[in-house]
Design an enzyme around this catalytic site. Structure first.
Site, PDB file in Angstrom:
ATOM      1  N   GLY A  69      -9.765   1.623  -5.602  1.00 15.99           N
ATOM      2  CA  GLY A  69      -8.491   0.915  -5.498  1.00 15.99           C
ATOM      3  C   GLY A  69      -8.691  -0.582  -5.532  1.00 15.99           C
ATOM      4  O   GLY A  69      -9.813  -1.077  -5.461  1.00 15.99           O
ATOM      5  N   TYR A 135      -0.349  -5.075  -0.800  1.00 15.18           N
ATOM      6  CA  TYR A 135      -1.510  -4.199  -0.660  1.00 15.18           C
ATOM      7  C   TYR A 135      -1.332  -3.249   0.522  1.00 15.18           C
ATOM      8  O   TYR A 135      -1.542  -2.030   0.405  1.00 15.18           O
ATOM      9  CB  TYR A 135      -2.778  -5.030  -0.490  1.00 15.18           C
ATOM     10  CG  TYR A 135      -3.970  -4.244  -0.017  1.00 15.18           C
ATOM     11  CD1 TYR A 135      -4.531  -3.247  -0.816  1.00 15.18           C
ATOM     12  CD2 TYR A 135      -4.546  -4.495   1.231  1.00 15.18           C
ATOM     13  CE1 TYR A 135      -5.625  -2.518  -0.384  1.00 15.18           C
ATOM     14  CE2 TYR A 135      -5.634  -3.778   1.675  1.00 15.18           C
ATOM     15  CZ  TYR A 135      -6.177  -2.790   0.864  1.00 15.18           C
ATOM     16  OH  TYR A 135      -7.261  -2.063   1.305  1.00 15.18           O
TER      17      TYR A 135
END
Length: 249
Positions: A69, A135
């Site tokens: 990620g 995020y």
């Protein structure tokens, strides 16, 4: 017990710190760039959104440890959506379809960052997510979709809200959330082997200045951290804050 483990994000800095703790297992390593060789581990290269690749990656796997990620708190939603949202959902789908027992995945303290910024300490694992940035919002989504797969598909999912996962803390703001390599390995091993089928846990070392309640990880995962960022407090850069997560402008 030896297991067949798929590690995603295997070329990244967190995987580099974790891998020595998984050497007792049969490993398959996946990253978008070729992972460095590691013993007899099988290496795969590609994107998590490639369904054919995912099917090959999870075939015959007992446990997925998912680290892949974009970890940047300053990244935009457009940058984060593919690797952090679409890729994780695709991975969970492939795992459920191919009989994977468990997915242990990297969430982040940023999924709870507003509590820390507002001084609501220690942050408790059972509180509702309160992300401090895009995020953190993707990680809160990951926790939610992992819960759906656990509830509706019977896939065991364990989320670890990783703090500053570095060999040593580098800035003052990291002292509250630092997760050292040896504790990272202890925590992931506990998450792989626990009898608890689903959960989300703060993931830091036993820091004197810690802002995160580690009680649930101790109880459910058998996690007994031994490192303390206080040992490095005199060596870190003073970045002007004791708060780990992203500050508001």
């Amino acid at each position: 017990m030896t297991r067949r483990i798929l590690l995603t994000g295997a070329a990244g800095r967190v995987a580099h710190q974790l891998l020595p703790g998984l050497d007792e297992h049969e490993l398959r390593l996946l990253d978008r760039s070729e992972p460095p060789p590691h013993g007899d581990a099988q290496l795969l290269v590609g994107e998590l959104t490639d369904r054919d690749l995912l099917a090959r990656a999870v075939e015959g796997i007992d446990t997925v440890v998912h680290l892949a990620g974009d970890p940047s708190p300053s990244a935009t939603w457009d940058e984060l959506r593919g690797p952090n949202v679409d890729g994780f959902a695709a991975l969970l789908g492939a795992a459920a379809e191919h009989g994977v027992r468990r997915v242990v995945y990297a969430s982040s303290v940023h999924a709870m960052g507003r509590y820390e910024s507002d001084g609501a300490l220690p942050v408790q694992a059972h509180w509702a997510p309160a992300p401090c940035c895009p995020y953190g919002a993707t990680k809160a989504f990951d926790e939610a979709v992992a819960g759906v797969f656990a509830d509706r598909r019977g896939l065991s999912t364990i989320g670890l809200r990783l703090g500053a996962t570095t060999p040593v803390p580098e800035q003052r703001s990291q002292l509250s959330s630092w997760l050292g390599p040896e504790d990272l390995r202890r925590l992931v091993r506990g998450a792989v082997e626990t009898e608890v089928p689903f959960g989300v846990y703060p993931a830091t070392s036993a820091n004197t200045r810690g802002h995160w309640d580690l009680g649930p990880a101790r109880a459910d995962l058998g996690y007994e951290p031994t490192l303390d960022s206080a040992a490095h407090a005199g060596e870190v850069e003073d970045d002007g804050t004791d708060v780990t997560t992203c500050r508001r402008p």
